[in-house]
Design a protein around this motif. Structure first.
Motif, PDB file in Angstrom:
ATOM      1  N   HIS A   1      14.391  -0.460   6.811  1.00 20.26           N
ATOM      2  CA  HIS A   1      14.511  -0.754   8.130  1.00 20.26           C
ATOM      3  C   HIS A   1      15.408  -1.509   8.320  1.00 20.26           C
ATOM      4  CE1 HIS A   1      10.550  -3.455   9.924  1.00 20.26           C
ATOM      5  NE2 HIS A   1      11.426  -2.467  10.794  1.00 20.26           N
TER       6      HIS A   1
ATOM      7  N   HIS B   1      14.231  -7.794  14.993  1.00 16.07           N
ATOM      8  CA  HIS B   1      14.592  -7.729  13.525  1.00 16.07           C
ATOM      9  C   HIS B   1      15.429  -9.025  12.398  1.00 16.07           C
ATOM     10  CE1 HIS B   1      12.512  -3.703  14.192  1.00 16.07           C
ATOM     11  NE2 HIS B   1      12.739  -3.630  13.077  1.00 16.07           N
TER      12      HIS B   1
ATOM     13  N   TRP C   1       4.860  -6.058  17.886  1.00 14.56           N
ATOM     14  CA  TRP C   1       5.375  -7.642  17.012  1.00 14.56           C
ATOM     15  C   TRP C   1       4.034  -8.112  16.805  1.00 14.56           C
ATOM     16  CZ3 TRP C   1       9.505  -7.945  14.146  1.00 14.56           C
ATOM     17  CH2 TRP C   1      10.117  -6.601  14.077  1.00 14.56           C
TER      18      TRP C   1
ATOM     19  N   ASP D   1       6.537  -7.812  12.548  1.00 14.60           N
ATOM     20  CA  ASP D   1       6.728  -6.187  12.790  1.00 14.60           C
ATOM     21  C   ASP D   1       5.723  -5.564  12.177  1.00 14.60           C
ATOM     22  OD1 ASP D   1       7.755  -3.381  13.672  1.00 14.60           O
ATOM     23  OD2 ASP D   1      10.032  -3.611  12.269  1.00 14.60           O
TER      24      ASP D   1
ATOM     25  N   HIS E   1       7.154   2.327  10.496  1.00 17.27           N
ATOM     26  CA  HIS E   1       8.222   1.705   9.354  1.00 17.27           C
ATOM     27  C   HIS E   1       7.816   0.854   8.973  1.00 17.27           C
ATOM     28  CE1 HIS E   1      10.663   0.360  13.546  1.00 17.27           C
ATOM     29  NE2 HIS E   1      10.650  -0.705  12.352  1.00 17.27           N
TER      30      HIS E   1
HETATM   31 MN   MN3 Z   1      10.726  -2.647  12.931  1.00 20.56          MN
END
Ligand code: MN3
Length: 281
Positions: free
Chosen positions: A103, A153, A202, A241, A245
């Motif tokens: 990630h 992120h 998100w 998140d 993934h």
């Molecule tokens: Mn992500």
């Protein structure tokens, strides 16, 4: 004392960009030393975003994260790729080592690399990322997806900690109680936003500088509450998140379990710092 310096810097900054709101005059911390590592660009799983271009001039809001507002207020092309604030395996068992490694080192780094490519040799190169977000409808969708992916992120990694969990204290706790009724009512609302976001996106806790309220929202893809296109704009305090993934290796299709476990890792002192900076204290 340092706040005076911040204010001066913010005023100079504001004077340079007359369209900016003074809402950006929030605290500045020294940026971490650049630690950008070179890596092969990895194919991103960023989808084409349907461009919903609500034209609405948002104030430019500078969020506070460990990387600092001086970090985010510098020219976007000068932004380094921040180091992960802990080891890949540090969030286990909530988030497994391989997920964090892929990630951070592939997805996040790819957003960063692709953002840098997208802004190179354009007027965006010299703009702070928050200014790009506040005018995002004017720019290519690659900037929206990769700029959001880069920024979001950084917050996500920094608002988790191996020593996280528990409940917030102090002003953050009081504001959560004021605007949501209780901590559990807040987490319930946040969980619902995270679980009900269809597809990738998100969940957020943000501060609304226009009325001083905290609010929960979710955004699609790599959008965030700083963007012109956000349904409700604010300064992000807590980011989760919910792209597959972020959790699929361990949780498979059980997003709800990942969301529930997330609370064990939340770095409340960091969230509290973001609130203080957003409020201007
Ligand atoms: Mn992500």
């Amino acid at each position: 004392m340092k706040y005076r310096l911040f204010l001066v810097a913010a005023l100079i900054f504001a004077a340079s960009f007359p369209d900016f709101s003074i809402a950006q005059a929030v605290k500045v911390k020294p940026a971490k030393s650049p630690a950008a590592k070179k890596a092969d660009p990895v194919k991103s799983d960023t989808p084409a975003t349907e461009s919903k271009t609500t034209i609405n001039k948002a104030p430019v809001l500078l969020p506070a994260v460990k990387t600092g507002i001086s970090f985010w207020s510098s020219a976007s092309s000068a932004l380094p790729f921040p180091e992960l604030p802990y080891e890949y395996g540090a969030l286990e068992p909530v988030i497994d080592k391989l997920t964090v490694e892929i990630h951070y080192d592939r997805h996040h780094r790819a957003y960063y690399n692709n953002f840098m490519k997208a802004i190179a040799d354009t007027k965006m190169a010299s703009m702070p990322i928050t200014e790009i977000f506040a005018n995002i409808a004017e720019f290519p969708v690659a900037v929206r997806n990769n700029g959001g992916g880069f920024y979001n992120h950084v917050l996500y990694w920094e608002n988790m900690s191996p020593k996280g969990g528990g409940e917030p204290t102090g002003e953050l706790a009081e504001m959560i109680k004021k605007y949501f009724g209780s901590f559990s009512a807040f987490t319930e609302k946040f969980n619902e936003a995270a679980k009900s976001r269809f597809g990738s996106g998100w969940a957020w806790l943000s501060y609304d500088p226009l009325n001083g309220e905290l609010f929960v929202s979710s955004t699609a893809n790599q959008d965030n509450p700083l963007m012109q296109v956000a349904e409700r704009k604010g300064i992000p305090l807590l980011a989760l998140d919910v792209w597959e993934h972020a959790y699929y290796l361990k949780y498979q299709n059980k997003r709800a379990d990942y969301v529930t476990e997330f609370w064990k890792m939340v770095n409340w002192p960091e969230v509290d710092k973001r609130l203080k900076a957003a409020v201007g204290r």
